[in-house]
Structures are given as C-alpha cells and as structure tokens.
Write a protein that holds these residues in place. Structure first.
Motif, PDB file in Angstrom:
ATOM      1  N   ARG A  45       0.837  -1.209   0.000  1.00  0.00           N
ATOM      2  CA  ARG A  45       0.000   0.000   0.000  1.00  0.00           C
ATOM      3  C   ARG A  45       0.868   1.253   0.000  1.00  0.00           C
ATOM      4  O   ARG A  45       0.591   2.224  -0.714  1.00  0.00           O
ATOM      5  CB  ARG A  45      -0.931   0.010   1.216  1.00  0.00           C
ATOM      6  CG  ARG A  45      -1.858   1.234   1.282  1.00  0.00           C
ATOM      7  CD  ARG A  45      -2.881   1.095   2.398  1.00  0.00           C
ATOM      8  NE  ARG A  45      -3.812   2.228   2.383  1.00  0.00           N
ATOM      9  CZ  ARG A  45      -3.682   3.314   3.129  1.00  0.00           C
ATOM     10  NH1 ARG A  45      -2.645   3.436   3.960  1.00  0.00           N
ATOM     11  NH2 ARG A  45      -4.572   4.300   3.064  1.00  0.00           N
ATOM     12  N   THR A  95     -12.090   0.272   3.426  1.00  0.00           N
ATOM     13  CA  THR A  95     -12.094  -0.903   2.539  1.00  0.00           C
ATOM     14  C   THR A  95     -13.308  -1.798   2.772  1.00  0.00           C
ATOM     15  O   THR A  95     -13.589  -2.677   1.943  1.00  0.00           O
ATOM     16  CB  THR A  95     -10.806  -1.727   2.740  1.00  0.00           C
ATOM     17  OG1 THR A  95     -10.658  -2.047   4.144  1.00  0.00           O
ATOM     18  CG2 THR A  95      -9.584  -0.957   2.267  1.00  0.00           C
ATOM     19  N   ALA A  99     -17.846  -1.051   0.908  1.00  0.00           N
ATOM     20  CA  ALA A  99     -18.588  -1.732  -0.148  1.00  0.00           C
ATOM     21  C   ALA A  99     -19.357  -2.928   0.405  1.00  0.00           C
ATOM     22  O   ALA A  99     -20.524  -3.156   0.030  1.00  0.00           O
ATOM     23  CB  ALA A  99     -17.631  -2.178  -1.256  1.00  0.00           C
ATOM     24  N   ALA A 109     -18.894   4.157  -0.319  1.00  0.00           N
ATOM     25  CA  ALA A 109     -17.972   3.308  -1.087  1.00  0.00           C
ATOM     26  C   ALA A 109     -17.800   3.847  -2.502  1.00  0.00           C
ATOM     27  O   ALA A 109     -16.672   3.877  -3.029  1.00  0.00           O
ATOM     28  CB  ALA A 109     -18.494   1.875  -1.121  1.00  0.00           C
ATOM     29  N   ARG A 110     -18.892   4.269  -3.114  1.00  0.00           N
ATOM     30  CA  ARG A 110     -18.823   4.819  -4.467  1.00  0.00           C
ATOM     31  C   ARG A 110     -17.972   6.085  -4.493  1.00  0.00           C
ATOM     32  O   ARG A 110     -17.117   6.263  -5.368  1.00  0.00           O
ATOM     33  CB  ARG A 110     -20.230   5.128  -4.976  1.00  0.00           C
ATOM     34  CG  ARG A 110     -20.285   5.579  -6.431  1.00  0.00           C
ATOM     35  CD  ARG A 110     -21.635   6.148  -6.795  1.00  0.00           C
ATOM     36  NE  ARG A 110     -21.877   7.418  -6.138  1.00  0.00           N
ATOM     37  CZ  ARG A 110     -21.371   8.594  -6.533  1.00  0.00           C
ATOM     38  NH1 ARG A 110     -20.573   8.650  -7.590  1.00  0.00           N
ATOM     39  NH2 ARG A 110     -21.646   9.699  -5.869  1.00  0.00           N
ATOM     40  N   CYS A 169     -15.623   7.066  -2.304  1.00  0.00           N
ATOM     41  CA  CYS A 169     -14.217   6.775  -2.015  1.00  0.00           C
ATOM     42  C   CYS A 169     -13.532   6.123  -3.211  1.00  0.00           C
ATOM     43  O   CYS A 169     -12.349   6.386  -3.480  1.00  0.00           O
ATOM     44  CB  CYS A 169     -14.096   5.893  -0.776  1.00  0.00           C
ATOM     45  SG  CYS A 169     -14.515   6.764   0.772  1.00  0.00           S
ATOM     46  N   ALA A 170     -14.256   5.279  -3.951  1.00  0.00           N
ATOM     47  CA  ALA A 170     -13.679   4.651  -5.131  1.00  0.00           C
ATOM     48  C   ALA A 170     -13.271   5.691  -6.168  1.00  0.00           C
ATOM     49  O   ALA A 170     -12.257   5.535  -6.858  1.00  0.00           O
ATOM     50  CB  ALA A 170     -14.676   3.664  -5.737  1.00  0.00           C
ATOM     51  N   LYS A 171     -14.037   6.774  -6.242  1.00  0.00           N
ATOM     52  CA  LYS A 171     -13.698   7.871  -7.163  1.00  0.00           C
ATOM     53  C   LYS A 171     -12.377   8.524  -6.802  1.00  0.00           C
ATOM     54  O   LYS A 171     -11.716   9.135  -7.641  1.00  0.00           O
ATOM     55  CB  LYS A 171     -14.789   8.946  -7.147  1.00  0.00           C
ATOM     56  CG  LYS A 171     -16.046   8.626  -7.900  1.00  0.00           C
ATOM     57  CD  LYS A 171     -17.111   9.687  -7.643  1.00  0.00           C
ATOM     58  CE  LYS A 171     -16.607  11.095  -7.962  1.00  0.00           C
ATOM     59  NZ  LYS A 171     -17.643  12.116  -7.692  1.00  0.00           N
ATOM     60  N   HIS A 172     -12.002   8.450  -5.523  1.00  0.00           N
ATOM     61  CA  HIS A 172     -10.821   9.148  -5.016  1.00  0.00           C
ATOM     62  C   HIS A 172      -9.712   8.167  -4.623  1.00  0.00           C
ATOM     63  O   HIS A 172      -8.975   8.393  -3.664  1.00  0.00           O
ATOM     64  CB  HIS A 172     -11.208  10.021  -3.821  1.00  0.00           C
ATOM     65  CG  HIS A 172     -12.197  11.095  -4.157  1.00  0.00           C
ATOM     66  ND1 HIS A 172     -11.815  12.321  -4.658  1.00  0.00           N
ATOM     67  CD2 HIS A 172     -13.561  11.115  -4.088  1.00  0.00           C
ATOM     68  CE1 HIS A 172     -12.891  13.060  -4.876  1.00  0.00           C
ATOM     69  NE2 HIS A 172     -13.968  12.358  -4.540  1.00  0.00           N
ATOM     70  N   GLY A 173      -9.603   7.085  -5.373  1.00  0.00           N
ATOM     71  CA  GLY A 173      -8.528   6.128  -5.119  1.00  0.00           C
ATOM     72  C   GLY A 173      -8.670   5.384  -3.817  1.00  0.00           C
ATOM     73  O   GLY A 173      -7.674   5.010  -3.188  1.00  0.00           O
ATOM     74  N   ASN A 174      -9.928   5.166  -3.381  1.00  0.00           N
ATOM     75  CA  ASN A 174     -10.227   4.497  -2.110  1.00  0.00           C
ATOM     76  C   ASN A 174      -9.656   5.251  -0.910  1.00  0.00           C
ATOM     77  O   ASN A 174      -9.288   4.654   0.102  1.00  0.00           O
ATOM     78  CB  ASN A 174      -9.749   3.046  -2.119  1.00  0.00           C
ATOM     79  CG  ASN A 174     -10.592   2.173  -3.022  1.00  0.00           C
ATOM     80  OD1 ASN A 174     -11.814   2.302  -3.054  1.00  0.00           O
ATOM     81  ND2 ASN A 174      -9.952   1.303  -3.775  1.00  0.00           N
TER      82      ASN A 174
END
Length: 420
Positions: A218, A379, A382, A395-396, A398-403
């Motif tokens: 990571r 993490t 989702a 979750a959606r 955060c996924a836009k911002h590289g989690n």
C-alpha cells in the motif's frame, strides 16, 4: 450549553456522557468540534490513567475529555479575544501547549476541552501560547491530521549533525544524505515518507522497512519510488521479516554506506538496536515511537557514540511552528496526509476504539463527533453497502478518489449520517 463527550475516569474507564459546560468566561472560547483523529497516545493515556504524565488531577474526581487531534468551528468568543478570533471561523489546535513548564494538553489534562466532544471550552492558556490556529481548508479532516503531521515535522527538525572540528549542531536531517525509516509504513511512517519527499531539506536516499507485506505494498502505491525519483530521491521499500542480516542488506542498498539519519517507528528493542547498527559517522537516531512501558530500554554501542559521533534524539509531539508549517504545506498541496485515514466512525465508537486501538489494523481512525456511526474501515464500505445504502454511497465516493477519504465523502457523511 450541553455537550456530549468521551471522558476518562481511570484505567480504560472511558464514558460517553452528556453534561452541561460551565458558563463561558471572558478569557475563554466556545467551539464546536467536527472531527478528531484517534491517536495511539490516547490509547496510552487510557492504559495509564492517572499515572500518565499529562494528567493533572485524580481522574475519578475530575475526568478529562480525551482526543487531541481535532478541528472545528469557533462558536463564541470571550471578550478578551474578540479582536483576535472570529465566530464562525475554522480552527485547529496544537495540544502541546508548553504552558509555564507544564505538560498540560487538551485531550489529556482538561475537563472541558478534548477532541472527542461535540462542544468544548477552550481555556485562555491555549490562546496565550498561540496554540489556537486558524484553519482555511475546505474540509475538516485535514485539520485533524495537522497535529500528527506536526509531530513528524518536529521530529525531522530535531535531528542534528555536526561538522568536523566544530561543536555547532546543524539542525535537521542531513541534506542530500541517507535516511532509513524502520517500521515505517504505519500512519506516522507514511507521513514521514511524504514529508521526507516534499519538504525543502531532502535526503538523497530513503529506505523504508516493515514486516507486513500488505502495508508495504500500500505504501508503494501511495508514495511510489517513481514519484520519489521524479524528485531526485531514490526510495526503496524492504520487507525485513525473512532477511538473515537486515543491516547488511540495507547498507548494501545504500551503496555499502551506513545511514545519516535513522527513525524508529515501533517501540521494539530489536528494532532500536538495528537502528543503532545502521548509523554511519555522525549519524542521528530518532526514537519516534512512544512506548507504554516506562522501563523500555535497548542496548546502544557506546564505542560508536564516542568514536563515530553517534547521537540519539526523541520528540513527543511538535510545537506551534511545526503545526503552522504542516498547515501551510497542506494548504499548498505539498503534503496530502489523507492516506493516513483508514477508518471512519462516530463519537459512540470512541471508547472501544481507544481501548483496542493497538489491535485494530490500519492507520488513522477518524471520528465525526456529532455523528453516531460504528468504526468501519474504508475498505469495508462496499461490503457494508450491500445492506446499507449509506455505506454503498460512501464506497462509491471513495472509489472515485482512489479508495481514500475526501471532501466529497466528508460532506456526504455530515449530511446523511445519523446524529449522536
């Protein structure tokens, strides 16, 4: 005014309570806390209770609000400070007040100020010591991260080196030198890598070690060797778990030379002794990790202290100048410590989080003090979202911002999470 806050009454005796704050005095400020980042130091405070060095009174009689990495909004300004502070402005706090030679600090020493609360009364010494700082960010979570970043800044400033034949100490890490960060992919280690890469006084070479492959992976994604190379720095991540001789391997990566600066991010005797063996001539060892055991000790080679000019430093927090530097670098986009945050929760989650913090994996645990939420890893959003639309949307986002956590995620949470 009523507040809800987590207060410490004794060893691991943390209670979420609602109670009346006293009437605001002319030399005080009333503030609304929005975020607090839970620190390992608060876990140590809970473990030690009244015996902790920053506790002023018998906790059973005068419990303290916990939490010291907080950000919020000034609600009411006492007459003494009305020309200096404005209602409605955002603030961050440097908790290490250094007030009249004491160790008093918000989050450790006071009944009515700490980060894990909805509303607090800021005592006059915070303002007198210039520790109530204006925060101009467009979010609150970065204001909470300014304090841990300031600890890193302070540690780098505390390093020192000498010149042959001179007794003058040149402060800071060795510019253009070599830097080793041991156990360096936890939240504070990641912050140290970020600062080492982007502060004006840069090393030439950085090696970061750990024994957790997932955390190392990571770290490489977040702070890549390629990005370091773009900045003129060689960066290596090394898993030392199975190396027969970690010191020999790390020295070989540095061209056969030992290191100018070595930081230790975990209170492990073998790690401290490895750091000692890694030091080159005039090398400086920074014991960054705060142990819970007051008798913690390790062996150092005093032959090298004498003949190789080895030296040792340690810092506990930063100062106000370090905090200001942190806020400024963050505002300019030079530092982006959002990767420290791995979990998000509400005020109700604080007692369990603080007590078990050393057993909860990941990095910083971010608390929204006016909200009622379980502590959940980003993490895991989702998975939670399969049955809860609130987490599905988080979750959606955060996924836009590289989690990673973001202003968008914060705004959604503040609008839609249940109040405490």
């Amino acid at each position: 005014m009523k507040t809800k806050a987590v207060r410490l009454y004794g060893v691991n005796d943390l209670r979420l309570e609602e109670f009346e704050l006293p009437e605001l005095r002319d030399d005080e400020i009333l503030a609304r806390v929005v975020t607090d980042s839970v620190c390992m130091s608060t876990h140590k405070l809970a473990m030690q209770g009244t015996s902790h060095k920053r506790v002023r009174h018998d906790l059973a009689k005068e419990p303290v609000m916990v939490g010291h990495e907080f950000c919020g909004v000034i609600e009411k300004v006492g007459k003494k400070w009305q020309g200096r502070f404005k209602e409605g402005s955002k603030f961050a706090i440097q908790p290490a007040l250094n007030y009249q030679g004491t160790l008093w600090a918000p989050g450790y020493s006071y009944q009515y100020i700490g980060g894990d609360a909805t509303y607090v009364i800021i005592p006059p010494e915070v303002m007198e010591m210039n520790c109530l700082l204006d925060y101009q960010g467009d979010n609150f979570f970065m204001g909470s991260l300014a304090e841990p970043v300031s600890c890193i800044v302070g540690a780098f400033h505390a390093q020192y080196h000498t010149s042959p034949g001179s007794y003058v100490h040149e402060m800071g890490i060795k510019e253009g030198g070599s830097l080793a960060l041991l156990a360096g992919v936890g939240p504070m280690g990641l912050g140290a890598i970020d600062y080492a890469l982007h502060n004006p006084r840069k090393p030439r070479y950085i090696v970061v070690t750990d024994i957790d492959e997932a955390r190392l992976s990571r770290a490489q994604e977040l702070l890549s060797p390629a990005e370091a190379q773009r900045l003129g720095i060689t960066l290596h991540y090394v898993n030392t778990r199975d190396l027969p001789d970690p010191v020999d391997h790390l020295v070989s990566l540095n061209g056969g030379k030992k290191f100018d600066d070595v930081f230790v991010f975990a209170p492990v005797r073998a790690l401290v002794e490895m750091a000692d063996r890694l030091l080159g001539h005039d090398g400086c060892l920074n014991f960054f990790a705060g142990p819970t055991d007051p008798a913690f000790s390790a062996q150092l080679n005093f032959y090298d202290v004498h003949y190789e000019s080895h030296h040792l430093v340690g810092t506990s927090g930063g100062n106000t100048e370090d905090m200001i530097e942190s806020l400024e670098m963050m505002s300019r986009g030079l530092l982006n410590p959002v990767f420290m945050i791995t979990h998000v929760g509400g005020l109700n989650a604080v007692p369990d989080t603080v007590i078990h913090l050393d057993k909860i994996p990941g990095g910083k645990k971010l608390i929204y003090t006016h909200k009622k939420l379980d502590l959940v890893a980003i993490t895991d959003f989702a998975e939670r979202g399969k049955t809860d639309p609130f987490y599905a949307e988080l979750a959606r986002i955060c996924a836009k911002h590289g989690n990673l956590w973001s202003r968008e995620a914060e705004e959604y949470l503040l609008q839609h999470a249940p109040d405490i």
